[in-house]
Design an enzyme around this catalytic site. Sequence first.
Site, PDB file in Angstrom:
ATOM      1  N   TYR A 151       0.800  -1.225   0.000  1.00  0.00           N
ATOM      2  CA  TYR A 151       0.000   0.000   0.000  1.00  0.00           C
ATOM      3  C   TYR A 151       0.836   1.280   0.000  1.00  0.00           C
ATOM      4  O   TYR A 151       0.273   2.365   0.190  1.00  0.00           O
ATOM      5  CB  TYR A 151      -0.903   0.042   1.245  1.00  0.00           C
ATOM      6  CG  TYR A 151      -1.815  -1.135   1.427  1.00  0.00           C
ATOM      7  CD1 TYR A 151      -2.591  -1.624   0.379  1.00  0.00           C
ATOM      8  CD2 TYR A 151      -1.916  -1.765   2.663  1.00  0.00           C
ATOM      9  CE1 TYR A 151      -3.441  -2.708   0.567  1.00  0.00           C
ATOM     10  CE2 TYR A 151      -2.769  -2.845   2.855  1.00  0.00           C
ATOM     11  CZ  TYR A 151      -3.523  -3.313   1.799  1.00  0.00           C
ATOM     12  OH  TYR A 151      -4.364  -4.384   1.981  1.00  0.00           O
ATOM     13  N   CYS A 159      14.542 -11.824  -0.120  1.00  0.00           N
ATOM     14  CA  CYS A 159      15.175 -11.676  -1.437  1.00  0.00           C
ATOM     15  C   CYS A 159      14.247 -10.922  -2.373  1.00  0.00           C
ATOM     16  O   CYS A 159      13.705 -11.487  -3.338  1.00  0.00           O
ATOM     17  CB  CYS A 159      15.518 -13.053  -2.000  1.00  0.00           C
ATOM     18  SG  CYS A 159      16.678 -13.969  -0.986  1.00  0.00           S
TER      19      CYS A 159
END
Length: 448
Positions: A349, A376
């Site tokens: 968001y 990662c």
Amino acid sequence: MSVVETQPPLPADVSALRTGIWSTTATQDQDGVLNIGGVPVTEIAERYGTPAYVFDEADFRMRCTTYREAFHDFDIYYASKAFLTRTSARIAKETGLSLDVCTEGELAYAKAVDFPPERVLMHGNNKSEAELAAALEYGVGRIVVDSREELDRLEALLPSFPNSRPGVLLRVTVGVRADTHAHIATAHEDQKFGFSLVSGEAEEAVRRVVDNGLLELRGLHSHIGSQILTTQGFEAAAKRLVGLRAKLAEDGIDLPELDLGGGFGIAYTSEDQPTPAAEMADILRTAVAKECAQLGVSVPRLAIEPGRAIAGPSGATLYRVGTVKHREGIRTFVAVDGGMSDNVRTALYAATYTVQLAGRVSDAAPTLVRVVGKHCDAGDVVVRDDHLPADVRAGDLIAVPGTGAYCRSLAHNYNQIPRPPVIAVLEGRAREIVRRETVADLMGLDVG
């Protein structure tokens, strides 16, 4: 823009707790150690490890009570999707709130604490037959119906529950675009929720339920979005819902309840200025009463569904720093032992948070930092831009406030990282109310 042009305001004292964004019991001792609920976070880290969600019980209870008093003439459904444990559900019950659940899993928590079924509301835009059956079996007070197919499923289940005539609200898409992130704006036409007001679908659904007579139609429901700091969107939605009520009243259809949903915002940074609960209550009840008077209809029983506004400030997340990388002329990257698996909101968001050095005092000058995780993924960011003392180093404890809502709820196991525990603090005592996941837990689900 350059980094300098977009960085947040420089705090007057980078070592001090900033006002308005922490739970009410948060303090800082002379050694710079953050205390929440009377418990030093250094003790929490030593006993329970990091990362850890810290849940301030007293603050959560206070906010439940604040909403109960401000909206004394409303039904108040705590939106459990924001943060749900047995403890939070129990406090909501004890403070007189009702409970909003969206799935069979969330309903299980209501059952676990013997939440009065008449004070439970079942949400969801695609409730399964099993979930609707569970709601009927428990006797929930309200089911928010979201689609024609859901009406079909609900009515088809009724013969199996001959003594049940469930109370329902119809969720209406009112065509209001809330001033918030697109992923959490839920009342405009181009999204998945509810019956469209503009197309006439909502009116058609009301008439269908009335004509069939199988369900007890209690009223209309709207939810315009989340993390909304102003009142204009709520007022616009209320006006449109009252207009639909008035139109239906001309044909003798009485809809005694109006649920205006939730979405009330909180202060994630010192720049955020949310509308206080009492002020919000006055504005909403006045707006609805005024519109009803103009259209000549009765004032309905109102309801709201606060979640973030109660749980958000009550939580903080505690991390241990693992690496620090200084990028000359750009910023310092501070990597912690959690990340997007315990707080995906920054990536999902573009949420904004602040960060605090939590385990020691520092008189070093402030430096611009980005707090990142161990996953990662380049999007693995916890705090996009804030300041920490320039001597921040591996081993430091740091804390991020305002993580009580939608962090634990949205937590996941990317890179097969177990989710953190929830540590409740109250009056100098800490206890684990949700234990830390282990790798054994993850492997136990893999039966291949």
